[in-house]
Design a protein around this motif. Structure first.
Motif, PDB file in Angstrom:
ATOM      1  N   SER A  61       2.140 -70.980   4.809  1.00 24.68           N
ATOM      2  CA  SER A  61       1.652 -71.878   3.190  1.00 24.68           C
ATOM      3  C   SER A  61       0.912 -71.677   2.788  1.00 24.68           C
ATOM      4  O   SER A  61      -0.098 -70.121   3.384  1.00 24.68           O
ATOM      5  CB  SER A  61       1.564 -73.088   4.127  1.00 24.68           C
ATOM      6  OG  SER A  61       0.755 -73.004   5.150  1.00 24.68           O
ATOM      7  N   PRO A 102      -1.855 -73.287  -3.704  1.00 28.03           N
ATOM      8  CA  PRO A 102      -2.796 -72.731  -5.538  1.00 28.03           C
ATOM      9  C   PRO A 102      -3.819 -73.582  -5.999  1.00 28.03           C
ATOM     10  O   PRO A 102      -3.761 -73.969  -5.688  1.00 28.03           O
ATOM     11  CB  PRO A 102      -1.465 -73.887  -6.086  1.00 28.03           C
ATOM     12  CG  PRO A 102      -0.992 -73.770  -5.237  1.00 28.03           C
ATOM     13  CD  PRO A 102      -1.004 -74.073  -3.422  1.00 28.03           C
ATOM     14  N   LEU A 120       0.564 -72.592  -8.353  1.00 32.57           N
ATOM     15  CA  LEU A 120       1.209 -73.115  -8.486  1.00 32.57           C
ATOM     16  C   LEU A 120       2.787 -73.053  -9.239  1.00 32.57           C
ATOM     17  O   LEU A 120       3.657 -73.249  -8.118  1.00 32.57           O
ATOM     18  CB  LEU A 120       1.145 -75.135  -9.145  1.00 32.57           C
ATOM     19  CG  LEU A 120       2.430 -75.672  -8.347  1.00 32.57           C
ATOM     20  CD1 LEU A 120       2.212 -76.026  -7.041  1.00 32.57           C
ATOM     21  CD2 LEU A 120       1.426 -77.035  -9.260  1.00 32.57           C
ATOM     22  N   ALA A 137       4.380 -70.255  -6.733  1.00 30.70           N
ATOM     23  CA  ALA A 137       4.608 -70.614  -5.738  1.00 30.70           C
ATOM     24  C   ALA A 137       5.591 -70.884  -4.969  1.00 30.70           C
ATOM     25  O   ALA A 137       7.091 -70.639  -4.095  1.00 30.70           O
ATOM     26  CB  ALA A 137       3.032 -71.050  -4.585  1.00 30.70           C
ATOM     27  N   ILE A 178       3.790 -76.084   0.540  1.00 30.41           N
ATOM     28  CA  ILE A 178       2.420 -75.558  -0.587  1.00 30.41           C
ATOM     29  C   ILE A 178       1.873 -76.446  -0.302  1.00 30.41           C
ATOM     30  O   ILE A 178       2.413 -78.448  -0.393  1.00 30.41           O
ATOM     31  CB  ILE A 178       3.605 -75.783  -2.016  1.00 30.41           C
ATOM     32  CG1 ILE A 178       3.953 -74.608  -2.375  1.00 30.41           C
ATOM     33  CG2 ILE A 178       2.684 -75.770  -3.039  1.00 30.41           C
ATOM     34  CD1 ILE A 178       4.852 -75.082  -4.038  1.00 30.41           C
ATOM     35  N   ALA A 223      10.877 -75.666  -6.449  1.00 27.79           N
ATOM     36  CA  ALA A 223      10.484 -75.617  -5.226  1.00 27.79           C
ATOM     37  C   ALA A 223      10.480 -76.177  -4.090  1.00 27.79           C
ATOM     38  O   ALA A 223      11.380 -75.667  -3.497  1.00 27.79           O
ATOM     39  CB  ALA A 223       8.908 -75.397  -4.419  1.00 27.79           C
ATOM     40  N   PHE A 279       6.069 -79.772  -0.198  1.00 27.05           N
ATOM     41  CA  PHE A 279       5.059 -79.743  -0.998  1.00 27.05           C
ATOM     42  C   PHE A 279       4.669 -80.509   0.655  1.00 27.05           C
ATOM     43  O   PHE A 279       4.956 -82.067   1.593  1.00 27.05           O
ATOM     44  CB  PHE A 279       5.149 -80.725  -1.615  1.00 27.05           C
ATOM     45  CG  PHE A 279       5.043 -80.075  -3.119  1.00 27.05           C
ATOM     46  CD1 PHE A 279       3.880 -79.192  -3.267  1.00 27.05           C
ATOM     47  CD2 PHE A 279       6.223 -79.568  -3.579  1.00 27.05           C
ATOM     48  CE1 PHE A 279       3.883 -78.905  -4.377  1.00 27.05           C
ATOM     49  CE2 PHE A 279       6.571 -78.656  -4.570  1.00 27.05           C
ATOM     50  CZ  PHE A 279       5.012 -77.598  -4.985  1.00 27.05           C
TER      51      PHE A 279
END
Lengths: 268, 301
Positions: A102, A105, A111, A114, A123, A143, A150
């Motif tokens: 992971s 950022p 971010l 990533a 993330i 993402a 997340f």
């Protein structure tokens, strides 16, 4: 299966932990087991500046917590803090040593990088602080479409007023930006008193406006996806050819042999 | 003086003129003459051998009427263009493909017929072992049997060992990437997981890989007793489909296949490898050159 993918490893560099640190880690694992968690990831946080050793880049020794092996599935995870977009070379070295990868950022560019490019599973954003950027739907969902989830750490905000205030605002922002998709809830604290059972933790997200089934998924289905993604990176070729028979639970090494099973072809 | 020309050498290789120096000489002498029955080009006749091209035959109506007058099915009508349909160009690229499709379909149809018979035999309770072993009956001789395909499986095992070049320091990156481009026709595969739960546990030898399916040949129920290997099943019973065995078409979608790869010089052990069907939805020959990619895993759980 109920997962907590963020149990911090006591050290943030490559020195070995002391006896008391290991003891408190074991206590934490015991509490998590008591609370009903089944899959745990030990999280090693690494700052971007730290130089990687030439040999084994994974400092987490699962033999130290061997007594939990039969009761909990324990995985290793690394979290890389990314400030500067230009130098994220460390990731490629870490790729093959950890089950989960992971990033944290620290800037909007990091971010975006990533979310769109890096080969990672999670993330992790510091929601208890004021975020230096605004979460955009486009970034967040690029993402989640890619399968990068997340992570929300509830541990830090429990004992602090200011952190709680930031946390509520930021997580509402994430729920809005992600359209209620692709979130993982984990503890992320080394304080055993801040740990909560899965129902309590899920209720927190229900309070923040997530419907119950989606909130439940943040401790069950979604972390399973992250684990599967990470394990497949380790144990398969491009997710197509998987070595071994049990992707999530096999702890044996890659390329291992199994005792031969007699099949029809052998009998005819 | 010995004649060392190419013509003489070619002729001396022919089975027809083997060791027959005189006739070779006679042909060579008369090769440029204007009279006689010699030809000014090389004529090649087919050599004799055991190899015969077996054409898939469409089941004739009278066969069925004799054996199963009560079922009363029409003979299968070819649904695809085939070489037999008059003006069709016999070198059409569709020819092989259509004949294969037709063969599979007619075989599946015959299998359904066999299945009906087995379930009837089961229902009448007079079923002896022979009654259920329906593939031995004359009408069902054309059904595929797994015994006929064990040879190709042996061939595949040697192929995959040569192809992978397995030894002590085999790593995932080499073995996995090679396997993703390997041929699976001839492999013995087992459905380890499938969204379609009735497919779980089916084992057989792959005879064809299409974009979305594996076509496999399975064993026949009690005769081969393949359920004995499944630990979850205590007293295995076999449905009529499983008693008939033969061809099965298994979708790749939402399915994981288990492949067993022999370890060279080690008969005790084997490599066990899973294939994620969702990630290999390509035709076999396309897969060989394709670069695979990672995707979101939500379809693999």
């Amino acid at each position: 299966m109920i997962c907590d993918l963020n149990v911090p490893w006591p050290r943030t560099d490559y020195s070995s932990p002391t006896g008391s640190e290991i003891l408190s880690l074991k206590k934490q694992l015991a509490i998590l087991e008591e609370l009903g968690y089944t899959h745990i990831a030990l999280n090693f946080t690494l700052d971007q500046g730290v130089k990687l050793p030439s040999g084994n880049v994974n400092p987490i020794d699962l033999k130290l917590v061997q007594e939990f092996q039969s009761r909990l599935k324990i995985f290793t995870r690394v979290t890389l803090i990314i400030d500067d977009v230009s130098s994220h070379q460390g990731l490629s070295k870490l790729n093959t040593s950890f089950d989960l990868i992971s990033v944290i950022p620290r800037s909007e560019k990091a971010l975006q990088l990533a979310a769109s490019n890096l080969e990672i599973d999670l993330i992790s954003l510091p929601f208890h602080q004021r975020l230096p950027f605004y979460l955009k739907h486009k970034t967040v969902c690029s993402a989640t479409d890619r399968g990068v989830l997340f992570e929300i750490n509830y541990g830090d905000m429990i004992s602090d007023d200011l952190k709680r205030r930031n946390f509520f605002g930021n997580v509402k922002g994430l729920i809005r930006a992600s359209r209620k998709r692709g979130m993982v809830l984990s503890s992320g604290t080394s304080d055993p008193l801040s740990l909560r059972g899965s129902f309590d933790a899920v209720n927190l997200l229900v309070v923040l406006g997530l419907d119950y089934s989606r909130a439940q998924a943040t401790v069950t289905e979604q972390p399973t996806k992250a684990l599967l993604n990470g394990r497949l990176r380790l144990k398969s070729h491009k997710q197509a050819v998987v070595m071994g028979t049990d992707i999530l639970n096999d702890s044996e090494n890659i390329g291992h042999k199994r005792r031969k099973v007699e099949t029809i072809v052998d009998r005819i | 003086m010995e004649d060392l020309s190419i013509e003489r050498r070619l002729l001396s290789r022919c089975t027809r003129y083997a060791e027959d120096e005189d006739s070779i000489q006679a042909i060579l002498n008369s090769r440029y003459s204007l009279k006689g029955d010699q030809k000014n080009y090389l004529s090649l006749n087919p050599a004799k051998s055991d190899y015969q091209v077996v054409k898939p035959e469409v089941l004739k109506k009278k066969d069925k009427v004799l054996q199963f007058a009560d079922v009363g099915e029409e003979p299968p009508i070819p649904r695809y263009r085939t070489s037999q349909s008059g003006s069709e160009n016999k070198y059409s690229k569709w020819k092989t493909r259509n004949e294969f499709k037709q063969f599979i379909n007619s075989n599946l149809k015959l299998q359904r017929l066999a299945r009906k018979n087995v379930s009837k035999a089961k229902a009448s309770r007079s079923a002896q072992g022979n009654d259920l072993n329906i593939v031995n009956r004359k009408a069902f001789q054309k059904l595929l049997k797994i015994e006929d395909f064990t040879a190709i499986n042996k061939l595949w095992k040697t192929y995959v060992n040569d192809f992978l070049g397995n030894d002590e320091n085999t790593t995932l990156t080499t073995m996995g990437s090679k396997l993703s481009t390997a041929e699976f026709v001839g492999a013995f595969i087992e459905v380890e997981y499938s969204k379609c739960i009735s497919n779980v546990g089916i084992q057989g030898i792959v005879i064809w890989e299409s974009q979305f399916n594996f076509i496999i040949v399975t064993g026949r129920g009690k005769l081969h007793g393949w359920k004995g290997e499944l630990k979850s099943v205590e007293a295995p019973s076999y449905s009529s489909t499983e008693e008939v065995g033969g061809l099965r078409v298994i979708s790749k979608r939402n399915t994981r296949f288990l492949i067993r790869i022999p370890v060279p010089n080690d008969p005790e052990n084997e490599y066990q490898v899973l294939l994620n069907g969702n990630r290999i939805q390509y035709r076999g020959y396309e897969r060989a050159n394709r670069k695979l990619k990672n995707h979101a895993v939500s379809d693999l759980i």
